[in-house]
Structures are given as C-alpha cells and as structure tokens.
Write a protein that holds these residues in place. Structure first.
Motif, PDB file in Angstrom:
ATOM      1  N   ARG A  83      41.161  42.566  55.059  1.00 11.00           N
ATOM      2  CA  ARG A  83      40.538  41.671  54.077  1.00 11.00           C
ATOM      3  C   ARG A  83      39.094  42.136  53.964  1.00 11.00           C
ATOM      4  O   ARG A  83      38.300  41.972  54.879  1.00 11.00           O
ATOM      5  CB  ARG A  83      40.616  40.203  54.528  1.00 11.00           C
ATOM      6  N   ASP A 142      44.597  42.375  48.363  1.00 12.25           N
ATOM      7  CA  ASP A 142      44.461  41.491  47.215  1.00 12.25           C
ATOM      8  C   ASP A 142      45.682  41.519  46.309  1.00 12.25           C
ATOM      9  O   ASP A 142      45.854  40.632  45.471  1.00 12.25           O
ATOM     10  CB  ASP A 142      43.191  41.789  46.416  1.00 12.25           C
ATOM     11  N   GLY A 145      47.176  38.669  48.051  1.00 16.85           N
ATOM     12  CA  GLY A 145      46.196  37.636  48.356  1.00 16.85           C
ATOM     13  C   GLY A 145      45.659  36.901  47.141  1.00 16.85           C
ATOM     14  O   GLY A 145      45.511  35.675  47.152  1.00 16.85           O
ATOM     15  N   VAL A 146      45.363  37.652  46.063  1.00 17.05           N
ATOM     16  CA  VAL A 146      44.816  37.008  44.861  1.00 17.05           C
ATOM     17  C   VAL A 146      45.823  36.042  44.243  1.00 17.05           C
ATOM     18  O   VAL A 146      45.476  34.894  43.926  1.00 17.05           O
ATOM     19  CB  VAL A 146      44.341  38.072  43.853  1.00 17.05           C
ATOM     20  N   ARG A 149      46.080  32.913  46.508  1.00 14.07           N
ATOM     21  CA  ARG A 149      44.936  32.001  46.378  1.00 14.07           C
ATOM     22  C   ARG A 149      45.048  31.195  45.084  1.00 14.07           C
ATOM     23  O   ARG A 149      44.804  29.976  45.075  1.00 14.07           O
ATOM     24  CB  ARG A 149      43.612  32.759  46.407  1.00 14.07           C
ATOM     25  N   SER A 281      39.725  32.138  40.298  1.00 10.78           N
ATOM     26  CA  SER A 281      39.318  32.473  41.666  1.00 10.78           C
ATOM     27  C   SER A 281      39.160  33.972  41.792  1.00 10.78           C
ATOM     28  O   SER A 281      39.681  34.748  40.980  1.00 10.78           O
ATOM     29  CB  SER A 281      40.331  31.946  42.695  1.00 10.78           C
ATOM     30  N   TYR A 283      39.337  37.223  44.564  1.00  9.06           N
ATOM     31  CA  TYR A 283      39.832  37.769  45.835  1.00  9.06           C
ATOM     32  C   TYR A 283      40.579  36.684  46.617  1.00  9.06           C
ATOM     33  O   TYR A 283      41.184  35.792  46.035  1.00  9.06           O
ATOM     34  CB  TYR A 283      38.671  38.373  46.636  1.00  9.06           C
ATOM     35  N   TYR A 284      40.602  36.777  47.952  1.00 11.00           N
ATOM     36  CA  TYR A 284      41.250  35.752  48.768  1.00 11.00           C
ATOM     37  C   TYR A 284      40.451  35.550  50.037  1.00 11.00           C
ATOM     38  O   TYR A 284      39.495  36.288  50.311  1.00 11.00           O
ATOM     39  CB  TYR A 284      42.709  36.124  49.066  1.00 11.00           C
ATOM     40  N   THR A 285      40.807  34.544  50.822  1.00 12.05           N
ATOM     41  CA  THR A 285      40.019  34.163  51.989  1.00 12.05           C
ATOM     42  C   THR A 285      40.922  34.025  53.217  1.00 12.05           C
ATOM     43  O   THR A 285      42.150  34.083  53.125  1.00 12.05           O
ATOM     44  CB  THR A 285      39.319  32.816  51.745  1.00 12.05           C
ATOM     45  N   ASP A 288      43.795  31.597  53.084  1.00  9.46           N
ATOM     46  CA  ASP A 288      44.993  31.961  52.319  1.00  9.46           C
ATOM     47  C   ASP A 288      45.982  32.785  53.141  1.00  9.46           C
ATOM     48  O   ASP A 288      47.160  32.891  52.770  1.00  9.46           O
ATOM     49  CB  ASP A 288      44.604  32.767  51.068  1.00  9.46           C
TER      50      ASP A 288
END
Length: 335
Positions: A83, A142, A145-146, A149, A281, A283-285, A288
């Motif tokens: 990430r 991503d 991930g994207v 999210r 939103s 990207y991701y965190t 997620d």
C-alpha cells in the motif's frame, strides 16, 4: 539490478540501476510481480525529457522481503504486497485508518517496475500462501483497493442498479466488487474486449460508450426510464462526468474514482432540481484491507481481471497491449 525505464513517447527500455537500500522505516522487497495502472499512461505516453537515472511509475508491487528493520514485525522471506500511500501513523486521520487524509503522508509510488523496491513499513500487507504472484498484485494494490474503498463508502448496494463508466482495470474491478455485493451492474466502455470481460466477471449487461445517445437509451431501457441508482466513474474526463449526471436517477449517486482535475457544472440542475449526490474517493487505506482480504477468502474470482502476464523484460509489449484496449489487468513478473 534491472529496471523498466520510461523513455517518453510510448517507448521503454530495460536498464541497469542502483539497488535501493532499506532503513529503519522501510523494507527492501525482491519484486515478484507488478501491475500496470492507467495512471501510468501519462508518463508512458508523454514527451521524452532529460532525467537522471531510471524512471517509471510502477506502484502496484508484490514481492518477498529481502531486508527489514531490526525489531520490526517483518522478516526476510515474508510474502507481502504494497500500500504505497502511507500516513504518519500518529495524527487524527491515521488513527481512524484514513491515511489518505494525513497531512504528512508519504507516497512510495514510483519505480516499482524493478527487481528491487523500497517500501515504508506502514503499508505492508502479508499475502496469503494460496495467492499466486500476479493475483497478489491485485489483492494488495489499488486494482482491488480503490473499488473496495468505493464499495465501503457506498454502503449496501444489493439490488441496486449500478452503472460503471470506463472498463479499464479499476472499472472492471468495480464491476466485480459490486456484483459480488449483490448489485445489478452495467459496464460501459469504448472497447468490445473490455465490455465482454465485464459480462464474464459479473456484469448483467454491457454497453458501447462510443455513442452517448445509444448509451443513454440502453440505460433508460435497463432502468425502466429512471436512470441508474449509482454511476461509478472510473474515467477522468469532464464530458463523461456530465454524461453521468444525465444517466443517474433522481436522488441517485455519482461516484468518482478516476482522476479529474477540472469540471464546470450547473448546481441548480444537479443538486437542487435532480437532488443528486456526488462523491468519490482516492486510493485505499488500512481500514479497507480487511474487506479486500475477505474477497480473497470468500473465493471472489478477482484473478479473472488479469488477462495478460509478461516477463518484465517484455515491458514494452506489455504497455502496448494495455494501451490497445484489448486487455484487462496486465502484470509483469520478475522470476
């Protein structure tokens, strides 16, 4: 080490480059696979320019830890994914698992297409043993991930009609994720290859986006004249955003995940008269990641998004294939 080098004007070579070194806040990965992302195409297609050393925009990386800081929870030999947007770990936002809002965030987003890669320890995700390397790039990057999210922020979409505009890798992944959550999905794109792939991975139907009039009619026929409950924009073009406003139902949601820097719209017709919700939103965190991992554990076939795998020495052919539109996710391997 060997690394992919962007030369500009859609040209690539493989060059010799210094191997990066880990420090107390980073690990060194021996790269096993990297994914090609649409965000890289600006650098790939852009004009040649003078620069020192090699340069590529690779940031979807999976590999084996080669070096790790003493006393950390990471050890050489661990299979991990990256990430690349990482927060400070201490601020208000980071403590909520919302690292993309951190004012002191650090991005390890570059030069990932290489035999070795330096990654901050705040963004390391262990890869399950049953995930093959190309799939691991999607699982921890991503590419998955994207859309996850976006899905978490959109909430329960079961039974809703979700239109995905743009069927590049993130758009295709959005189709897969939304279908797995019980939504009825339509995908729209210019390329027939990607429309067919969208149906294969869960879309109820797919539409040609080359003629907006025909696309609009397809959406109205699909939704009994109301428009889609949700339109996910996986493309960053202002005219497509404006099209989405026409295609979404009254009180529906337009959700932007493709980068878009500037847009002019009419607030009265959008927010006041049609009562549309517009959000998005980036990207991701860390928050997620559990749901991303759950998709793997529940057998959601995200690996079907990968249509082409090339050895990294064939990076030119890989990018040419990606740009052609006749592909889903394209992955480079390093062993």
């Amino acid at each position: 080490m060997k690394a992919v080098n962007f030369l500009g004007n859609s040209r690539i070579d493989i060059c010799e480059a210094p191997r990066p070194e880990a420090d107390e806040s980073t690990v060194l990965l021996r790269v096993m696979a990297t994914g090609l992302c649409g965000s890289e195409l600006h650098s790939f297609k852009g004009p040649a320019h003078e620069k020192e050393g090699f340069s590529n925009s690779g940031h979807e990386v999976a590999g084996v830890i080669e070096e790790a800081p003493d006393g950390s929870s990471f050890e050489p030999g661990m299979r991990v994914g990256a990430r690349v947007v990482q927060g400070c770990g201490n601020c208000h936002w980071c403590k909520q698992g919302y690292e993309t809002a951190c004012e002191n965030k650090h991005m390890y987003a570059g030069n990932g297409h290489a035999e070795y890669y330096r990654l901050g320890i705040q963004g390391i995700h262990p890869i399950p043993d049953d995930a093959e390397w190309p799939a691991a790039v999607l699982l921890t990057g991503d590419g998955l991930g994207v859309p996850v999210r976006a899905a978490r922020r959109l909430g329960d979409t079961a039974g809703k009609k979700v239109l995905v505009l743009g069927l590049g890798p993130v758009g295709l992944s959005s189709v897969l994720v939304q279908a797995s959550r019980g939504a009825e999905v339509m995908g729209a794109d210019l390329f027939e290859y990607r429309r067919n792939l969208a149906v294969e991975i869960g879309a109820a139907r797919a539409a040609d986006a080359s003629d907006f009039g025909e696309l609009k009619q397809s959406v109205l026929d699909w939704t009994n004249g109301f428009g889609a409950d949700i339109v996910i924009l996986a493309v960053g073009r202002d005219e497509v955003f404006l099209n989405a406003i026409e295609l979404v139902a009254r009180q529906g949601t337009v959700y932007q995940i493709g980068e878009l820097s500037e847009l002019t719209l009419n607030p009265s017709s959008v927010f006041i008269k049609k009562e549309i919700n517009i959000t998005g939103s980036w990207y991701y965190t860390s928050s997620d990641w559990p749901e991303m991992l759950a998709l793997h554990e529940n057998g959601v076939p995200y690996h079907k998004l990968i249509t082409h795998v090339f050895p990294f020495e064939q990076a030119q052919e890989a990018f040419d294939t990606f740009v052609s539109g006749n592909s889903g996710k394209v992955v480079l391997t390093y062993q």
